[in-house]
Design a protein around this motif. Structure first.
Motif, PDB file in Angstrom:
ATOM      1  N   GLN A 116       6.283  11.654  24.278  1.00 27.08           N
ATOM      2  CA  GLN A 116       6.781  12.320  25.490  1.00 27.08           C
ATOM      3  C   GLN A 116       7.710  13.568  25.195  1.00 27.08           C
ATOM      4  N   ASP A 121       2.653  16.778  28.674  1.00 31.04           N
ATOM      5  CA  ASP A 121       1.654  16.138  29.344  1.00 31.04           C
ATOM      6  C   ASP A 121       0.469  15.663  28.475  1.00 31.04           C
ATOM      7  N   VAL A 187       6.264  13.993  33.235  1.00 30.40           N
ATOM      8  CA  VAL A 187       5.795  13.600  31.762  1.00 30.40           C
ATOM      9  C   VAL A 187       6.466  12.147  31.551  1.00 30.40           C
TER      10      VAL A 187
END
Length: 280
Positions: A116, A121, A187
């Protein structure tokens, strides 16, 4: 818990969906939802096992984690060793260093947090170059397995009447957080346990008997077709532009939950296919 061939067949659906999606088969653009199928299955099986052992006064945290270690770590370490050996010959030094850090993160089941932070993404081009990117879901599962045994031990031994309301509230809260974060923190929403816990929690609710049994065989047939239909729709129609998880994850999650629920007491056409030896 009684072994169920149809659940192994459902695992095959999940694996095929993920592999074909990452192999860039256009018709399987939404195959990443295979991970969500796995979350439901894991929540169902693990919660059922823990609840049963607590009820029989034979549950041990040490024993539970020892079984998890034996089940997960040997295959994980072999896979990481292959990646590290291959990466030594194939990757430039900066990428190989990143691979090493991701292997450390995977070993401690925090690779979802790691990816992350470094890749953003999941569908970004730089993320596709991470050999261990797929271990993010293992991180989510194992973090869930830290929370759920403690919660079940506390509630089942002290205040069993609160178990189902607390679990339902937790699932609802996690889903609401995921729906909110879909557009504001996409995200984190994809990788983080708080926004993914509801998917495992749906399986946990099934294991705890929150949903009543189906009485009519014809109803089971219809529901099984609806469940597999929801999964197939998500696999074929979703793609990397789909805001996910959040509300969009309801299709594969509920589709998987329906199949697990229906085939607990009924045999259907879908269940027969999932139970075939090639699928198992």
């Amino acid at each position: 818990m009684e072994y169920r061939r149809d659940i192994d067949g459902l695992r095959a659906v999940a694996v095929l969906a993920v592999v074909l999606a990452h192999a860039d088969f256009a018709w399987f653009s939404g195959g990443f939802v295979g991970v969500d199928i796995f979350f439901v299955i894991s929540g169902y099986l693990i919660t059922g096992i823990i609840a049963r052992e607590i009820g029989e006064n034979r549950f041990s945290l040490a024993g539970f984690y020892e079984r998890r270690v034996r089940r997960i770590l040997p295959a994980l370490f072999v896979m990481m060793a292959v990646c590290l050996i291959g990466g030594w010959f194939l990757l430039p030094p900066p990428q190989y260093e990143t691979l090493g850090w991701s292997a450390i993160a995977a070993t401690f089941f925090v690779s979802n947090i790691y990816f992350q932070r470094i890749t953003g993404d999941y569908f970004a081009s730089d993320a596709e170059l991470e050999p261990l990117l797929h271990t993010w879901s293992l991180g989510v599962e194992e973090q869930f397995y830290i929370v759920i045994p403690l919660l079940l031990m506390l509630l089942l031994s002290r205040i069993p009447k609160l178990l189902k309301p607390v679990m339902i509230a937790g699932v609802a809260g996690s889903f609401a957080l995921s729906a909110y974060a879909t557009h504001f923190h996409p995200v984190a929403n994809f990788y983080a346990l708080p926004t993914r816990a509801w998917e495992l929690g749906i399986g946990a609710l099934l294991a705890l008997g929150v949903v009543p049994s189906i009485r009519k065989a014809w109803g089971a047939q219809i529901l099984a077709l609806a469940g597999i239909g929801a999964i197939v729709f998500a696999v074929l129609v979703y793609d990397k532009t789909t805001a996910f998880p959040g509300v969009a994850a309801l299709l594969p999650v509920l589709g998987s939950a329906i199949l697990i629920w229906v085939h607990r007491e009924h045999q259907t056409w879908v269940g027969r296919v999932l139970s075939m030896p090639p699928m198992v």
